[in-house]
Enzyme design. Structure first.
Site, PDB file in Angstrom:
ATOM      1  N   LYS A  33      -7.950  19.371  -4.838  1.00 58.40           N
ATOM      2  CA  LYS A  33      -8.398  21.025  -4.876  1.00 58.40           C
ATOM      3  C   LYS A  33      -8.969  21.311  -6.316  1.00 58.40           C
ATOM      4  CE  LYS A  33      -8.007  25.754  -3.566  1.00 58.40           C
ATOM      5  NZ  LYS A  33      -7.591  26.590  -2.745  1.00 58.40           N
ATOM      6  N   GLU A  35     -17.233  29.470  -5.054  1.00 54.43           N
ATOM      7  CA  GLU A  35     -17.764  28.979  -4.034  1.00 54.43           C
ATOM      8  C   GLU A  35     -19.441  29.529  -3.687  1.00 54.43           C
ATOM      9  OE1 GLU A  35     -14.863  29.548  -0.742  1.00 54.43           O
ATOM     10  OE2 GLU A  35     -16.318  29.951   0.816  1.00 54.43           O
ATOM     11  N   ARG A  85     -17.286  24.258  -2.788  1.00 51.35           N
ATOM     12  CA  ARG A  85     -15.904  24.842  -2.494  1.00 51.35           C
ATOM     13  C   ARG A  85     -15.935  25.166  -1.026  1.00 51.35           C
ATOM     14  NH1 ARG A  85     -11.968  28.949  -5.910  1.00 51.35           N
ATOM     15  NH2 ARG A  85     -10.321  28.822  -4.449  1.00 51.35           N
ATOM     16  N   ARG A 121      -7.189  46.274 -15.502  1.00 53.13           N
ATOM     17  CA  ARG A 121      -8.265  45.506 -15.378  1.00 53.13           C
ATOM     18  C   ARG A 121      -8.179  44.088 -15.835  1.00 53.13           C
ATOM     19  NH1 ARG A 121     -11.113  49.643 -18.587  1.00 53.13           N
ATOM     20  NH2 ARG A 121     -12.002  51.260 -16.934  1.00 53.13           N
ATOM     21  N   HIS A 130     -11.764  26.210   9.101  1.00 56.15           N
ATOM     22  CA  HIS A 130     -11.531  27.720   9.171  1.00 56.15           C
ATOM     23  C   HIS A 130     -12.475  28.581   9.746  1.00 56.15           C
ATOM     24  CE1 HIS A 130      -9.077  26.055   6.186  1.00 56.15           C
ATOM     25  NE2 HIS A 130      -8.512  27.275   5.654  1.00 56.15           N
ATOM     26  N   ASN A 145     -13.291  24.999   3.696  1.00 49.21           N
ATOM     27  CA  ASN A 145     -12.997  25.792   4.610  1.00 49.21           C
ATOM     28  C   ASN A 145     -13.345  25.080   6.016  1.00 49.21           C
ATOM     29  OD1 ASN A 145     -12.742  28.166   2.872  1.00 49.21           O
ATOM     30  ND2 ASN A 145     -15.362  28.301   3.075  1.00 49.21           N
ATOM     31  N   LYS A 185      -8.409  32.373  -5.689  1.00 46.20           N
ATOM     32  CA  LYS A 185      -8.940  33.332  -4.662  1.00 46.20           C
ATOM     33  C   LYS A 185      -7.681  34.285  -4.539  1.00 46.20           C
ATOM     34  CE  LYS A 185     -12.115  30.955  -1.997  1.00 46.20           C
ATOM     35  NZ  LYS A 185     -12.701  30.479  -0.729  1.00 46.20           N
ATOM     36  N   HIS A 200      -1.098  30.161  10.343  1.00 40.18           N
ATOM     37  CA  HIS A 200      -2.844  29.868   9.706  1.00 40.18           C
ATOM     38  C   HIS A 200      -2.828  28.401   9.820  1.00 40.18           C
ATOM     39  CE1 HIS A 200      -5.930  29.898   7.142  1.00 40.18           C
ATOM     40  NE2 HIS A 200      -5.572  28.985   6.318  1.00 40.18           N
ATOM     41  N   GLU A 247      -3.114  21.691   6.183  1.00 36.92           N
ATOM     42  CA  GLU A 247      -4.015  21.846   4.900  1.00 36.92           C
ATOM     43  C   GLU A 247      -4.002  20.538   4.258  1.00 36.92           C
ATOM     44  OE1 GLU A 247      -6.008  24.397   4.275  1.00 36.92           O
ATOM     45  OE2 GLU A 247      -5.446  26.144   5.234  1.00 36.92           O
ATOM     46  N   HIS A 290     -10.227  30.754  11.860  1.00 43.57           N
ATOM     47  CA  HIS A 290     -10.053  32.319  11.301  1.00 43.57           C
ATOM     48  C   HIS A 290     -10.472  33.044  12.694  1.00 43.57           C
ATOM     49  CE1 HIS A 290     -10.219  32.585   6.852  1.00 43.57           C
ATOM     50  NE2 HIS A 290      -9.046  31.846   7.417  1.00 43.57           N
TER      51      HIS A 290
HETATM   52  N1  GLY Z   1      -8.459  28.022   0.602  1.00 43.19           N
HETATM   53  C1  GLY Z   1      -9.985  27.693   0.411  1.00 43.19           C
HETATM   54  C2  GLY Z   1     -10.278  27.954  -1.316  1.00 43.19           C
HETATM   55  O1  GLY Z   1      -9.319  28.094  -1.894  1.00 43.19           O
HETATM   56  O2  GLY Z   1     -11.492  27.974  -1.409  1.00 43.19           O
END
Ligand code: GLY
Length: 376
Positions: free
Chosen positions: A235, A245, A249, A125, A256, A253, A147, A274, A189, A260
């Site tokens: 960031k 998000e 946040r 956990r 993206h 993207n 993430k 990517h 990025e 994607h």
């Molecule tokens: N890669 C986008 C984020 O971490 O929100």
């Protein structure tokens, strides 16, 4: 080689953590991790490529700090980021009798970071973990912000958890082992942060981007250091405002939603990395913004020229097969996470450094943008 080191922090109350950026951090990892440990035991998880260059200096620094450790080496590549490998890794952690006080150390690129972070989130956990990102892409993006996750046949990163690391160590020296293509992919990025909300950084990249990519000599190392520090700072500011998000946040993207779908269509592999997909996706997002009349065409052209000069793809040349259609790419976008009440969310731009999130986009405009690319 630059010896500069920068210490940043990501502010999340009790779960705040430091982000160190600099050359030689691998050899200092033990002393930096040690104060965070309840018990001096760590398990390092890396992949077969990174093992060759980075595992031994890390192990020496753990030894020097008196940290008991063992290592697990996974196969390299995006295919490692799936349920089977998460099951294998968590099983190996349990076989190694991890305790809640055992620190996991993710040594590698985004695949290792995401897989280890996810395994840390679900094992017993929740175990503590440290990110030691070794690619430009993971240093400026995936290692920061918590993430974690794995891919599913239905799409990328669809199973996962927000689980923040205790520390991030971005060793600029580790970038020297990367191929030029991998560096360029990560560079996309970096450019993203300029496009989101920092026109001054984009202008700096216009003058210094080639140095960031080449990374040769002291000037190149300094340029990389500045690019990674600026990206991590940007960031960290966004994530501390919106960890999960719910709002801002999603600006991260940019490119993206389109990108994607291109990655899904090309199979998440070597055909399109990517960052390369994100480069094309960012130009598409600017194209859509121009088509909608909200962004000057000169800004879109500057973005496209900048990415092209950096050696990144900005169109679908060499990728398109006969069966590609705008409808299918839009369908692939719909299988991503960027959907709210059935509507696709896009990050668009009013100009360089002025991006915003919206679901008010006419799909006829999206189709028109995609069809231009499919024709070209
Ligand atoms: N890669 C986008 C984020 O971490 O929100």
């Amino acid at each position: 080689m630059s010896s500069e080191q920068t210490l940043l922090s990501l502010d999340l109350g009790r779960r705040s953590y430091d982000i160190h950026v600099g050359n030689g951090l691998l050899t200092m990892a033990g002393e930096l991790i040690s104060p965070l440990m309840r018990h001096p035991r760590a398990i390092v998880i890396t992949d077969k490529n990174v093992e060759k260059y980075c595992l031994s200096p890390l192990e020496s620094s753990l030894n020097a700090a008196g940290i008991d450790h063992q290592s697990i080496v996974m196969d390299a590549g995006e295919q490692t980021k799936d349920y089977a490998h998460a099951e294998d890794l968590t099983g190996r952690l349990l076989d190694a009798r991890v305790e809640r006080s055992t620190m996991l150390i993710a040594l590698g690129g985004g695949v290792v970071g995401d897989l280890v972070g996810f395994s840390a989130a679900i094992t017993l956990r929740g175990l503590d973990f440290v990110q030691i990102p070794t690619t430009l892409l993971s240093q400026v993006d995936s290692s920061v912000g918590g993430k974690t996750g794995i891919n599913m046949p239905q799409g990328k990163n669809l199973i996962g958890a927000f689980h923040q690391p205790r520390l991030v160590l971005a060793d600029i020296g580790a970038l020297e082992t990367l191929s030029p293509r991998e560096i360029r992919s990560g560079y996309a990025e970096v450019v993203k942060y300029g496009l989101i909300n920092d026109a001054e950084f984009f202008a700096w990249l216009d003058s210094n981007g080639q140095q960031v990519i080449a990374g040769k000599d002291e000037d190149g190392a300094d340029a990389r250091q500045h690019a990674v520090v600026t990206s991590c700072k940007a960031k960290a500011a966004i994530v501390s405002e919106d960890e999960t998000e719910q709002g801002a946040r999603a600006l991260l993207n940019l490119g993206h939603t389109f990108g994607h779908s291109l990655e899904a269509k090309t199979g998440y592999g070597d055909a399109l990395l990517h960052g390369e997909a994100i480069a094309i996706g960012m130009v598409m997002a600017f194209d859509l913004s121009v088509r909608m009349g909200i962004c000057p065409a000169e800004d879109r052209d500057r973005v496209r020229n900048h990415l092209e000069n950096a050696g990144l793809p900005v169109n679908l040349h060499g990728l398109i097969e006969n069966d590609w259609s705008a409808e299918e790419l839009i369908d692939l976008m719909g299988q991503d996470k960027k959907v709210t009440a059935g509507k696709l969310t896009f990050v668009l731009a009013r100009g360089i450094g002025n991006s915003f999130i919206t679901d008010e986009v006419e799909m006829t405009d999206v189709v028109a943008v995609l069809e231009d690319y499919l024709k070209a």
